[in-house]
Design a protein around this motif. Structure first.
Motif, PDB file in Angstrom:
ATOM      1  N   LEU A 144       0.834  -1.206   0.000  1.00 43.50           N
ATOM      2  CA  LEU A 144       0.000   0.000   0.000  1.00 43.50           C
ATOM      3  C   LEU A 144       0.865   1.251   0.000  1.00 43.50           C
ATOM      4  O   LEU A 144       0.554   2.247  -0.654  1.00 43.50           O
ATOM      5  N   ILE A 147       1.916   1.911  -3.485  1.00 46.87           N
ATOM      6  CA  ILE A 147       0.799   2.418  -4.298  1.00 46.87           C
ATOM      7  C   ILE A 147       0.549   3.896  -4.010  1.00 46.87           C
ATOM      8  O   ILE A 147       0.467   4.721  -4.925  1.00 46.87           O
ATOM      9  N   PHE A 148       0.460   4.214  -2.726  1.00 48.25           N
ATOM     10  CA  PHE A 148       0.163   5.609  -2.375  1.00 48.25           C
ATOM     11  C   PHE A 148       1.305   6.531  -2.782  1.00 48.25           C
ATOM     12  O   PHE A 148       1.090   7.685  -3.117  1.00 48.25           O
ATOM     13  N   LEU A 151       0.834   7.316  -6.289  1.00 50.80           N
ATOM     14  CA  LEU A 151      -0.312   8.202  -6.473  1.00 50.80           C
ATOM     15  C   LEU A 151      -0.042   9.584  -5.887  1.00 50.80           C
ATOM     16  O   LEU A 151      -0.880  10.484  -5.981  1.00 50.80           O
ATOM     17  N   LEU A 162      -8.778   6.765   1.915  1.00 57.39           N
ATOM     18  CA  LEU A 162      -8.887   5.655   0.963  1.00 57.39           C
ATOM     19  C   LEU A 162      -8.680   4.307   1.657  1.00 57.39           C
ATOM     20  O   LEU A 162      -9.519   3.407   1.569  1.00 57.39           O
ATOM     21  N   VAL A 166     -11.496   1.326   2.306  1.00 57.66           N
ATOM     22  CA  VAL A 166     -11.378  -0.017   1.735  1.00 57.66           C
ATOM     23  C   VAL A 166     -11.495  -1.084   2.823  1.00 57.66           C
ATOM     24  O   VAL A 166     -12.202  -2.081   2.664  1.00 57.66           O
ATOM     25  N   PHE A 167     -10.828  -0.858   3.951  1.00 62.80           N
ATOM     26  CA  PHE A 167     -10.873  -1.880   4.991  1.00 62.80           C
ATOM     27  C   PHE A 167     -12.191  -1.884   5.760  1.00 62.80           C
ATOM     28  O   PHE A 167     -12.562  -2.891   6.358  1.00 62.80           O
ATOM     29  N   LEU A 169     -15.142  -1.348   4.213  1.00 62.38           N
ATOM     30  CA  LEU A 169     -16.237  -1.672   3.302  1.00 62.38           C
ATOM     31  C   LEU A 169     -16.832  -3.077   3.459  1.00 62.38           C
ATOM     32  O   LEU A 169     -18.046  -3.198   3.596  1.00 62.38           O
TER      33      LEU A 169
END
Lengths: 295, 290
Positions: A144, A147-148, A151, A162, A166-167, A169
């Motif tokens: 992660l 990824i971040f 981004l 974010l 996600v965690f 949801l």
């Protein structure tokens, strides 16, 4: 089993019949032994730590009095102004509220799809949601982070919104689909027959009845986000982007001699979630039983 | 045309979820699997490259800390989940009775559930530190419970119980409320006492809830890093290092991403295997004719 539940006359609260019957035998001495003594002991175990924190937060530095008197707010001034909890608190509120909004809206959409449609891939979707519960957040830190980083979200609160969304949801969707299933479809159908579009029908008929579900899922998301430590520690390293748990962990490390500041920081961290929780606790229990009954 | 559009509706509704899960959960797992086969160390970039199974060989045969952390993880998960289940079930049964002030009692005993791991650490440090804690009232002066290898385990277990028991109590209370009251009446008419009603009505009905709660909590305690990271840092002398905590240390402190990824994969496989085994052994979700 759900047929049993449906035919049972609805009593106001979910009091088991046994308990209602036993109420007539008020002077049962076994009740004290079975109920009040264990409950009292457990309450002591639960509340003494909270009390201890309050004592440290409210009494002057250096005092060893088990009763915080006279009360002082010097420790709160220290953490709020000098250590920077005012900023941490603001950041935590921002992340918590955005994550709450995203989680709730997306969970309503996903929950509605699960509750009202039989589509191809539905059971696969369910399995994926359940499988995500096995994924350790701690072990997602490395990927992660990269990824971040690509981004450009490192050191921004957006990465936390974010990741927390996600965690949050999967469980939120499962809970929400339980709540939506509990609203009878026939009412919605009637609205559609009367010329409402499905979306209008949803807004007018389902949404108002979904209030307990929205409260349960929303508060669940907010509490989780408010408490998340590891993501905030890893993705944010600038002090003006710290959230409350990260700030608190530094207080534990750096001010370990200043217990007053540590305790006051703890009170600041605890107050919002404990208050939210006290209000929504019964919705949470109901939500879990609704979700569990419908499976 | 309209049927086509109607058929697309559920997929549109789940698309944000699918996109988020794919981008931030599935893809990262794939990249962990990829990195576990690579030498990837930020502090030694010249040695980066394909490693084959070298990371796994190192983990299985050379790394004593891996085995030690795995052993502690098992002990931690079993003790925590077992005690939380027993206390949580007792608590759920108590607050399911009707008495004056029940709502308040529920809010109070459930409240530690809402408290974060870091905050739990902060609170219990205040309780455990010798000069300020409550233990001095119990005749244990000047005992640094968290620094002593003999006392650190019970100390962290009690701390996590404080926060963990409410989770079981909430889930099992929800399960208790789904048991039809007539069953208790029928059992009472048949002459079943309180104990027999518990074992023949309550427990069988809670079975799935208990299996699910223990599994979720087991996974959760396996993955629980916040509390141990801040309370003991895995010490003293790595005595309280769980596997995920070891991974976090490897990744964060020594920047050895390749080896950390291999450890992560090991954690996944162990967790998945144990979960499936647990569900199989308990025959979860199957209809049991009694």
């Amino acid at each position: 089993m759900s047929a049993d539940v449906m035919t049972r006359p609805r009593s106001r609260a979910a009091v088991p019949a046994g308990a209602r019957r036993r109420r007539s035998k008020r002077k049962d001495p076994g009740r004290v032994l079975r109920l009040y003594i264990p409950l009292g002991l457990y309450l002591v175990f639960t509340l003494v730590p909270f009390y201890w924190m309050l004592v440290f937060a409210l009494r002057p530095a250096g005092s060893t009095d088990p009763v915080p008197w006279p009360i002082t707010f010097e420790h709160f001034e220290t953490v709020w102004n000098d250590i920077g909890y005012a900023v941490f608190f603001k950041n935590s509120v921002i992340v918590g509220v955005w994550s709450l909004l995203f989680t709730t809206v997306i969970a309503v959409m996903g929950g509605y799809a699960l509750a009202r449609y039989r589509f191809r891939g539905r059971s696969l979707f369910m399995v994926v949601l359940l499988c995500t519960q096995f994924i350790p957040g701690a072990m997602m830190l490395i990927p992660l982070f990269s990824i971040f980083k690509s981004l450009g979200l490192i050191n921004s609160l957006g990465s936390l919104v974010l990741a927390d969304t996600v965690f949050n949801l999967p469980l939120s969707i499962i809970l929400m689909s339980g709540f939506i299933s509990a609203v009878p479809f026939t009412v919605e159908e009637a609205a559609m027959v009367d010329g409402c579009t499905r979306f209008r029908g949803f807004l007018a008929i389902v949404l108002p009845q979904l209030r307990p579900g929205l409260i349960a899922v929303g508060s669940f998301a907010f509490i989780h986000t408010w408490n998340n430590f590891l993501f905030a520690l890893m993705f944010v390293s600038k002090q003006d982007s710290f959230t409350i748990p990260v700030g608190l962990s530094y207080t534990i490390g750096e001010y370990s001699a200043d217990f007053g500041a540590l305790a006051a920081g703890g009170v600041v961290a605890a107050l919002p979630v404990v208050c939210v929780f006290a209000v929504v606790q019964r919705y949470l229990v109901h939500g879990i039983s609704a979700g569990a009954v419908k499976g | 045309m309209t049927t086509m559009r109607r058929r697309a509706v559920p997929y549109l509704l789940i698309s944000p979820t699918v996109a988020l899960i794919a981008a931030f959960l599935v893809y990262p797992i794939g990249s962990v699997a990829y990195y576990s086969l690579q030498h990837q160390n930020l502090t030694r970039p010249w040695a980066n490259g394909f490693a084959g199974l070298d990371n796994f060989r190192r983990m299985l045969f050379e790394d004593e800390l891996f085995w030690q952390s795995l052993g502690f993880t098992a002990k931690w998960v079993i003790v925590e989940v077992g005690l939380q289940l027993l206390l949580g079930l007792a608590l759920a049964l108590i607050v399911n009775e009707s008495f004056i002030g029940r709502g308040l009692a529920r809010s109070l005993v459930f409240s530690p559930w809402a408290v974060s791991g870091v905050l739990t650490t902060g609170i219990w440090i205040l309780l455990y530190t010798p000069s300020t804690g409550v233990l001095r009232f119990l005749g244990q002066p000047e005992a640094a419970v968290l620094g002593n290898p003999d006392t650190v385990f019970p100390a962290v277990v009690v701390t996590e119980l404080w926060r963990g028991v409410p989770f079981f109590a909430i889930l099992l209370l929800a399960g208790l409320q789904g048991i039809p009251g007539e069953l208790y009446e029928a059992a009472a008419v048949d002459g079943a006492g309180r104990t027999r009603r518990f074992f023949h009505v309550t427990l069988p009905h809670l079975r799935d809830a208990i299996v699910l709660a223990t599994l979720l909590r087991g996974v959760w305690e396996f993955n629980n890093v916040d509390l141990l990271y801040t309370l003991t840092g895995g010490g003293p002398a790595q005595a309280t290092t769980t596997l995920p905590l070891y991974v976090a240390q490897r990744a964060v402190d020594s920047k050895d991403f390749g080896y950390g990824s291999a450890l992560t994969m090991a954690g996944f496989v162990i967790l998945l295997f144990c979960s499936i085994l647990y569900l199989r052994l308990n025959r979860f979700g199957e209809d049991r004719d009694r």
